[in-house]
Design a protein around this motif. Structure first.
Motif, PDB file in Angstrom:
ATOM      1  N   TYR A   1      -8.959   5.387  -9.764  1.00  0.00           N
ATOM      2  CA  TYR A   1      -9.071   5.245  -8.311  1.00  0.00           C
ATOM      3  C   TYR A   1     -10.342   5.930  -7.822  1.00  0.00           C
ATOM      4  CZ  TYR A   1      -4.408   3.383  -7.332  1.00  0.00           C
ATOM      5  OH  TYR A   1      -3.300   2.579  -7.247  1.00  0.00           O
TER       6      TYR A   1
ATOM      7  N   ASP B   1      -3.555  -0.003  -3.133  1.00  0.00           N
ATOM      8  CA  ASP B   1      -4.392   0.971  -2.432  1.00  0.00           C
ATOM      9  C   ASP B   1      -3.505   2.133  -2.010  1.00  0.00           C
ATOM     10  OD1 ASP B   1      -6.424  -0.886  -2.679  1.00  0.00           O
ATOM     11  OD2 ASP B   1      -6.369  -1.489  -0.570  1.00  0.00           O
TER      12      ASP B   1
ATOM     13  N   THR C   1      -8.906   6.678   2.055  1.00  0.00           N
ATOM     14  CA  THR C   1      -8.370   5.543   1.313  1.00  0.00           C
ATOM     15  C   THR C   1      -8.865   5.609  -0.118  1.00  0.00           C
ATOM     16  OG1 THR C   1      -8.408   4.150   3.291  1.00  0.00           O
ATOM     17  CG2 THR C   1      -8.308   3.015   1.178  1.00  0.00           C
TER      18      THR C   1
ATOM     19  N   VAL D   1      -8.941   3.144  -3.656  1.00  0.00           N
ATOM     20  CA  VAL D   1      -8.714   1.814  -4.218  1.00  0.00           C
ATOM     21  C   VAL D   1      -8.882   1.887  -5.727  1.00  0.00           C
ATOM     22  CG1 VAL D   1      -9.395   0.569  -2.131  1.00  0.00           C
ATOM     23  CG2 VAL D   1     -11.115   1.121  -3.828  1.00  0.00           C
ATOM     24  N   ASP D   2      -8.108   1.074  -6.413  1.00  0.00           N
ATOM     25  CA  ASP D   2      -8.177   1.035  -7.872  1.00  0.00           C
ATOM     26  C   ASP D   2      -9.440   0.300  -8.282  1.00  0.00           C
ATOM     27  OD1 ASP D   2      -7.790   0.849 -10.589  1.00  0.00           O
ATOM     28  OD2 ASP D   2      -5.694   0.251 -10.434  1.00  0.00           O
ATOM     29  N   GLN D   3     -10.278   0.969  -9.046  1.00  0.00           N
ATOM     30  CA  GLN D   3     -11.544   0.399  -9.498  1.00  0.00           C
ATOM     31  C   GLN D   3     -11.430  -0.278 -10.859  1.00  0.00           C
ATOM     32  OE1 GLN D   3     -14.443   0.743  -7.510  1.00  0.00           O
ATOM     33  NE2 GLN D   3     -13.001   1.554  -6.010  1.00  0.00           N
TER      34      GLN D   3
ATOM     35  N   HIS E   1       0.855  -1.172   0.000  1.00  0.00           N
ATOM     36  CA  HIS E   1       0.000   0.000   0.000  1.00  0.00           C
ATOM     37  C   HIS E   1       0.896   1.228   0.000  1.00  0.00           C
ATOM     38  CE1 HIS E   1      -3.515  -2.449   0.971  1.00  0.00           C
ATOM     39  NE2 HIS E   1      -2.703  -3.112   1.765  1.00  0.00           N
TER      40      HIS E   1
ATOM     41  N   PHE F   1      -3.304   5.283   0.830  1.00  0.00           N
ATOM     42  CA  PHE F   1      -3.838   5.818   2.072  1.00  0.00           C
ATOM     43  C   PHE F   1      -3.297   7.225   2.303  1.00  0.00           C
ATOM     44  CE2 PHE F   1      -3.774   1.237   2.575  1.00  0.00           C
ATOM     45  CZ  PHE F   1      -5.061   0.990   3.009  1.00  0.00           C
TER      46      PHE F   1
ATOM     47  N   PRO G   1     -13.397   3.599  -1.460  1.00  0.00           N
ATOM     48  CA  PRO G   1     -13.827   2.199  -1.500  1.00  0.00           C
ATOM     49  C   PRO G   1     -15.330   1.979  -1.401  1.00  0.00           C
ATOM     50  CG  PRO G   1     -12.692   2.678   0.563  1.00  0.00           C
ATOM     51  CD  PRO G   1     -12.571   3.893  -0.303  1.00  0.00           C
TER      52      PRO G   1
END
Length: 145
Positions: free
Chosen positions: A30, A72, A62, A64-66, A8, A74, A33
């Motif tokens: 990104y 990830d 945070t 996250v890659d979609q 991360h 932070f 989440p």
């Protein structure tokens, strides 16, 4: 025995929400989440209902890659500001496979997009292949290549 670990990326920062939103736009793909919990119009409404103190609402974010399988990211709020050059930085490869003027044009165009989001150009490297050292809105260095 080989052990594989998840990785991360973590940014210490003053304003996690602002910096997360910058990097979400800068990197593309990104997102946060999860969305606002059902039954609430905003995160602040949810925080009020859960008695979360206002000064703790921006303690971290945070991303996250979609779209792919990137790490990830932070963003953690810390009291001190950035004082010196990063020891680790991100290289954003915006011109893979391009050379010469085509490469420079692609890098310059991406730099202009990121400047509009709040980044700045710190150093222009002309030797050994053109690339830019840039800074995000809190001064963290990253490279465009």
């Amino acid at each position: 025995m080989t052990v594989a670990f998840d990785v991360h990326v973590v940014f210490d920062c003053a304003d996690p929400d602002r910096l997360a939103r910058f990097w979400m736009e800068a990197l593309g793909g990104y997102d946060f989440p999860f969305g606002i919990p059902e039954g609430f119009a905003s995160w602040d409404e949810w925080a009020d209902a859960n008695n979360m103190p206002v000064d703790q609402r921006n303690a971290g974010r945070t991303l996250v890659d979609q779209e792919r399988d990137r790490p990830d990211i932070f963003f953690l709020q810390v009291p001190e500001g950035k004082a010196v050059k990063n020891r680790v930085h991100l290289d954003i490869k915006v011109a893979p496979g391009l050379d010469g003027d085509d490469r420079r044009t692609k890098i310059e165009a991406e730099a202009e997009r990121l400047i509009a989001l709040g980044a700045t150009v710190a150093i222009r490297h002309e030797e050994d292949g053109f690339h830019l050292v840039m800074q995000d809105p809190e001064g963290n260095e990253f490279c465009l290549a």
